[in-house]
Design a protein around this motif. Structure first.
Motif, short mmCIF file in Angstrom:
data_model
loop_
_atom_site.label_atom_id
_atom_site.label_comp_id
_atom_site.label_asym_id
_atom_site.label_seq_id
_atom_site.Cartn_x
_atom_site.Cartn_y
_atom_site.Cartn_z
N GLY A 1 18.38 11.84 0.58
CA GLY A 1 18.72 13.09 -0.07
C GLY A 1 18.26 13.20 -1.50
O GLY A 1 18.28 14.29 -2.08
N ASP A 2 17.86 12.07 -2.12
CA ASP A 2 17.35 12.13 -3.49
C ASP A 2 16.12 13.03 -3.56
O ASP A 2 15.25 12.99 -2.68
N LYS A 3 16.04 13.81 -4.63
CA LYS A 3 14.88 14.67 -4.79
C LYS A 3 13.62 13.86 -5.03
O LYS A 3 12.54 14.16 -4.50
N GLU A 4 13.74 12.81 -5.84
CA GLU A 4 12.59 11.97 -6.16
C GLU A 4 12.76 10.60 -5.49
O GLU A 4 13.82 9.98 -5.57
N ILE A 5 11.70 10.13 -4.83
CA ILE A 5 11.68 8.79 -4.24
C ILE A 5 10.50 8.01 -4.81
O ILE A 5 9.72 8.53 -5.62
N ILE A 6 10.35 6.78 -4.42
CA ILE A 6 9.22 5.96 -4.87
C ILE A 6 7.96 6.40 -4.12
O ILE A 6 7.98 6.55 -2.89
N THR A 7 6.89 6.60 -4.84
CA THR A 7 5.60 6.96 -4.23
C THR A 7 4.53 5.98 -4.68
O THR A 7 4.70 5.24 -5.65
N ILE A 8 3.41 5.99 -3.96
CA ILE A 8 2.29 5.12 -4.30
C ILE A 8 1.02 5.94 -4.44
O ILE A 8 0.74 6.82 -3.62
N GLN A 9 0.28 5.66 -5.51
CA GLN A 9 -1.04 6.27 -5.70
C GLN A 9 -2.08 5.22 -5.33
O GLN A 9 -2.23 4.20 -6.00
N ARG A 10 -2.77 5.46 -4.24
CA ARG A 10 -3.66 4.45 -3.67
C ARG A 10 -4.94 4.28 -4.51
O ARG A 10 -5.53 5.27 -4.96
N VAL B 1 -13.26 -5.85 -8.33
CA VAL B 1 -12.91 -7.05 -9.09
C VAL B 1 -14.07 -7.52 -9.96
O VAL B 1 -13.87 -7.96 -11.10
N ASP B 2 -15.28 -7.43 -9.46
CA ASP B 2 -16.44 -7.88 -10.23
C ASP B 2 -16.59 -7.10 -11.54
O ASP B 2 -16.95 -7.68 -12.58
N ASN B 3 -16.28 -5.80 -11.48
CA ASN B 3 -16.51 -4.95 -12.65
C ASN B 3 -15.23 -4.46 -13.32
O ASN B 3 -15.29 -3.62 -14.23
N ALA B 4 -14.09 -4.95 -12.86
CA ALA B 4 -12.79 -4.54 -13.40
C ALA B 4 -12.69 -3.01 -13.46
O ALA B 4 -12.30 -2.42 -14.47
N LYS B 5 -13.02 -2.39 -12.35
CA LYS B 5 -13.05 -0.93 -12.27
C LYS B 5 -12.04 -0.45 -11.23
O LYS B 5 -11.96 -0.98 -10.13
N VAL B 6 -11.27 0.59 -11.59
CA VAL B 6 -10.30 1.17 -10.68
C VAL B 6 -10.86 2.44 -10.06
O VAL B 6 -11.28 3.36 -10.79
N ILE B 7 -10.89 2.49 -8.75
CA ILE B 7 -11.33 3.69 -8.02
C ILE B 7 -10.10 4.32 -7.38
O ILE B 7 -9.49 3.73 -6.47
N ARG B 8 -9.71 5.49 -7.85
CA ARG B 8 -8.49 6.14 -7.36
C ARG B 8 -8.83 7.09 -6.22
O ARG B 8 -9.80 7.85 -6.29
N PHE B 9 -8.03 7.05 -5.15
CA PHE B 9 -8.28 7.89 -3.99
C PHE B 9 -7.96 9.35 -4.33
O PHE B 9 -6.99 9.63 -5.04
N ASN B 10 -8.76 10.25 -3.79
CA ASN B 10 -8.55 11.67 -4.08
C ASN B 10 -7.60 12.31 -3.06
O ASN B 10 -7.91 13.31 -2.42
N VAL B 11 -6.43 11.70 -2.92
CA VAL B 11 -5.37 12.26 -2.08
C VAL B 11 -4.07 12.24 -2.88
O VAL B 11 -3.94 11.50 -3.85
N ALA B 12 -3.14 13.06 -2.46
CA ALA B 12 -1.84 13.09 -3.12
C ALA B 12 -1.12 11.76 -2.92
O ALA B 12 -1.40 11.04 -1.95
N PRO B 13 -0.21 11.41 -3.80
CA PRO B 13 0.55 10.16 -3.62
C PRO B 13 1.29 10.16 -2.28
O PRO B 13 1.74 11.20 -1.79
N ASP B 14 1.40 8.97 -1.71
CA ASP B 14 2.12 8.80 -0.45
C ASP B 14 3.54 8.32 -0.71
O ASP B 14 3.79 7.56 -1.66
N PRO B 15 4.50 8.71 0.14
CA PRO B 15 5.82 8.10 0.06
C PRO B 15 5.70 6.59 0.30
O PRO B 15 4.78 6.13 0.97
N HIS B 16 6.62 5.84 -0.26
CA HIS B 16 6.64 4.39 -0.10
C HIS B 16 7.11 4.06 1.32
O HIS B 16 8.26 3.70 1.56
N ARG B 17 6.23 4.20 2.28
CA ARG B 17 6.54 4.04 3.70
C ARG B 17 5.37 3.34 4.40
O ARG B 17 4.25 3.33 3.89
N SER B 18 5.63 2.78 5.57
CA SER B 18 4.54 2.29 6.41
C SER B 18 4.81 2.65 7.86
O SER B 18 5.93 3.03 8.21
N THR B 19 3.80 2.50 8.70
CA THR B 19 3.98 2.81 10.13
C THR B 19 4.85 1.79 10.81
O THR B 19 5.44 2.06 11.86
#
Length: 773
Positions: A262-271, A276-294
């Motif tokens: 029922g909480d309005k805000e839950i934990i989410t993940i931005q994928r 590692v070679d270049n210390a570069k972060v590539i962020r996915f172009n999708v909305a954050p996912d709820p902290h869930r798995s299949t």
């Protein structure tokens, strides 16, 4: 006979019956019951617990315990040979010569043991020294190389210990420092920062499922060891949970992110993917996912990132996004260099989706551009083949009234799947068997035909597997087979003769009808080893209603299942019933109480006990119930909603109010708060119905089920002017830690006094022993 004589006779008969009912249970009786706990039964089991250790060339070795000591066996599948791995007497003599001590060849002081990669040298620790032994030359030396390597690794890891994730090639390890991801070069120890914008409650690869967390990074390395898939976990707006210690002086407050249903805000993940070679972060172009798995509540299982499958060169990866209520799954493929995400297909269900049990059952096959998918859309858990380019279903792979439980191997060259499943073979549907089938759904082959629950372990080349199978009342047999199921060798047959000689006996498997009078349900029953003719015994129902598990747990053999047989020895019949709405059956079976977890399989428990009482000497006027966690929830419900059937209950660490338990569990099995009546399942709302004896117990530092769940019930009982018993463990977690045997003894006392009607021994101490094998 006059009236006075009749009265006196009746009084004497009543007094005699009362005295017999309240005959004390002695410390000797408790000591006898204690002999059935695992630390007392396991030392009497021989030739069991085989753990195959594979060597190059598909050879394997294992250690087996006997009455005389340990044996070490070496098996060569190609030659079909089984022999002693080394001459134990020669090794004992060599150790004595090196250390000046004389050893029994059957009881060598191994603290750990292994082989070198070539399989020619035995590496082991004995007397706190590391040794290398060559069986061919009988040479024994201190393993200085291994000791030096371990020293270097410890030095490189520093204070982080094992809180790292090692790359597939073993050359690099990532770890978390100040909410950011770092990498360590294993050879040099050099550390490099990979991300820079991680902050408190918005860190990279951080682990928090509300009820479980660790300092280990949650990542998935690419096969080429150049990238890691992970996420930036956003907890900034999620609600906190609080616990406080008990100590002299001010308590210490523990606060952490723990969203509730029922909480309005839950934990989410931005994928993200981190280069590692270049210390570069590539962020996915999708909305954050709820902290869930299949698979489960948590995005992490076993310390790795769930629902991620890389291609071989690390250029792309498939992943699945799970909705907050677990009803919708989106299958996606991301470009690991750009973060561009392509939608492949999605599945939406009416209740909750799961991808398997103990392991995720979907796979991405980049070579053929296909996806193996798991679904219960036809009411049974099966595998399906999808086109990864179009998202179209190609064909259903497995079919029938059975459940695929774990996909173990995908052979893309022969287009063959290897998996375990339950319910296809006659008999107990919970027994797991091993099968293979073609991608096209043809050629389904049973590879483990013996009746029982099977556990398999592949050789390195996956050309062979070791299979151990057993039943709750049938000891394990361990065999070696090739991938076609052909028997190569019987490795071990467990010997229970010494255990049986102590008076031990196995539980009785039972099968009855559920409350619907149609569905078959299964369970186990424990009776005293010595039963009196003509006597009826009080019943104790151990319950764990799930819905993610059940009362029995594993259907493999176990000499001791908790303290069930121990309780039986004190004068009870103990039952464990797998009720409807528990997993590993059909989808409709599992969903029977979806949105109404307060049912807790209790109608099935009651009808099962009544059916069993027609065959066994059960006193159904004296029925007790107990359980832990979900079982604690069910126990209190039983005492409040069925007070005329259940007379004594022990509710340990129950999630009595699921609006006070973590969001991802309740919202998965109950649905979102706005769509489900959580109030109708909250135990504190029904305390006025209590008639019997109820004990509540909870650990006050329980970060799984916060103790306020039980305190709500305690407060409601007090308001209702109901008598009850409360046991608290001020600084203990969910399982009570060092006080687990104290709780066990209190459980025995409570049932002996209130259900058996006898006086227990005062403050008996259960004394666990360490298995010295």
């Amino acid at each position: 006979m006059n009236k006075y004589l009749l009265t006196a006779t009746a009084f004497m008969l009543a007094f005699g019956a009362n005295a017999q009912q309240h005959a004390p249970v002695t410390a000797k009786d408790y000591e006898h019951a204690e002999s059935f706990l695992s630390f007392n039964t396991e030392p009497f089991i021989d030739r069991a617990g085989i753990r195959p250790n594979w060597l190059p060339g598909d050879k394997l070795w294992y250690r087996v315990n006997t009455a005389q000591g340990s044996e070490f066996i070496l098996v060569d599948p190609a030659r079909k040979t089984r022999s002693a791995a080394f001459d134990a007497q020669k090794l004992a003599d060599a150790l004595a010569a090196a250390g000046g001590k004389k050893y029994d060849a059957n009881k060598l002081p191994f603290q750990s043991i292994n082989y070198t990669a070539d399989g020619k040298t035995v590496l082991f620790t004995a007397d706190d020294k590391k040794w290398a032994y060559n069986p061919l030359t009988n040479q024994l030396t201190i393993d200085t190389a291994k000791a030096q390597t371990e020293k270097q690794e410890r030095s490189g890891r520093g204070a982080r210990g094992g809180n790292e994730s090692l790359s597939p090639d073993g050359k690099r390890a990532v770890f978390i420092k100040d909410y950011n991801l770092w990498v360590r070069d294993v050879a040099t120890g050099k550390q490099t920062q990979l991300t820079t914008d991680g902050i408190k409650d918005f860190g990279y690869a951080t682990d928090n499922a509300g009820w479980a967390s660790s300092d280990r990074p949650i990542v998935s390395w690419s096969p080429d060891s150049k990238k890691v898939a992970t996420f930036q976990q956003d907890q900034r707006n999620a609600s906190d949970m609080y616990l406080v210690t008990t100590n002299v002086g001010k308590p210490t407050l523990k606060a952490w992110k723990y969203p509730l249903p029922g909480d309005k805000e839950i934990i989410t993940i931005q994928r993200v993917v981190v280069d590692v070679d270049n210390a570069k972060v590539i962020r996915f172009n999708v909305a954050p996912d709820p902290h869930r798995s299949t698979l489960s509540d948590n995005i992490s299982s076993g310390g790795t990132l769930n629902d991620i499958d890389w291609n071989s060169d690390g250029s792309e990866l498939a992943f699945v996004s799970t909705s907050r209520d677990h009803k919708n799954e989106k299958v996606r493929i991301a470009d690991a260099s750009t973060g561009t995400v392509r939608e492949v297909f999605e599945e939406t269900v009416k209740t909750q989706y799961e991808s398997g049990w103990s392991a995720i059952n979907w796979r991405y096959l980049p070579a053929s551009k296909e996806i193996i998918w798991f679904s219960e859309r036809d009411n049974w858990g099966h595998l399906y083949l999808y086109d990864a380019k179009t998202g179209k279903l190609k064909n259903q792979i497995t079919k029938g009234d059975f459940v695929v439980t774990k996909l173990l191997k995908v052979d893309e060259k022969t287009r063959t799947l290897y998996f375990t499943a339950g319910g296809r073979e006659p008999g107990n549907p919970y027994f797991s068997h091993f099968y293979k089938i073609g991608f096209n759904g043809k050629g389904l082959t049973l590879l483990t035909p013996e009746d029982g629950n099977h556990t398999v372990s592949f050789s390195p080349t996956e050309n062979y597997f070791v299979d151990s199978y057993s039943q709750p009342n049938v000891a394990p047999v361990t065999v070696l087979r090739d991938l076609n199921g052909k028997l190569i060798a019987t490795l071990e047959k467990t010997d229970l003769s010494r255990l049986i000689a102590t008076g031990w006996k196995a539980p009785i498997p039972v099968k009855v009808k559920a409350a619907d009078k149609t569905t078959d349900i299964y369970g186990l029953m424990f009776t005293p080893t010595k039963m009196e003719a003509g006597k009826k015994y009080p019943v104790i129902d151990y319950i764990y209603p799930g819905p993610q598990g059940g009362s029995v747990g594993s259907w493999s053999f176990s000499a001791s299942r908790g303290d069930h047989q121990a309780l039986a020895e004190l004068g009870f019949i103990v039952v464990l019933i797998e009720g409807t709405s528990n997993p590993l059956r059909s989808k409709s079976f599992h969903d029977m109480s979806y949105g109404n977890m307060g049912e807790n399989t209790l109608p099935d428990q009651i009808t099962a006990i009544k059916q069993l009482s027609a065959q066994y000497p059960m006193d159904t006027t004296k029925v007790g119930i107990w359980g832990h966690s979900g079982g604690g929830f069910a126990t209190a419900t039983a005492m409040f909603k069925y007070p005329d059937f259940f007379k004594v209950g022990i509710s340990e660490s129950g999630n009595h109010e699921n609006r006070n338990y973590e969001d991802d569990w309740g919202e998965r099995y109950n649905g979102l708060v706005e769509n489900s009546n959580y109030d109708a399942q909250a135990n504190q709302n029904f305390t006025k119905n209590l008639k019997g004896k109820l004990m509540l117990a909870h650990g006050m530092m329980d970060n799984n089920v916060p103790p306020y769940n039980t305190l709500l019930v305690a407060e409601a009982l007090e308001k209702a002017n109901k008598s009850f018993d409360l046991v608290i463990f001020p600084n203990s977690p969910h399982g009570y830690g060092q006080y687990s045997y104290y709780m066990m003894r209190r459980r025995w006392d409570y049932f002996v006094k209130n259900l058996l009607g006898a006086e227990p021994p005062y403050d008996y101490v259960i004394k666990p022993k360490t298995n010295q094998r």
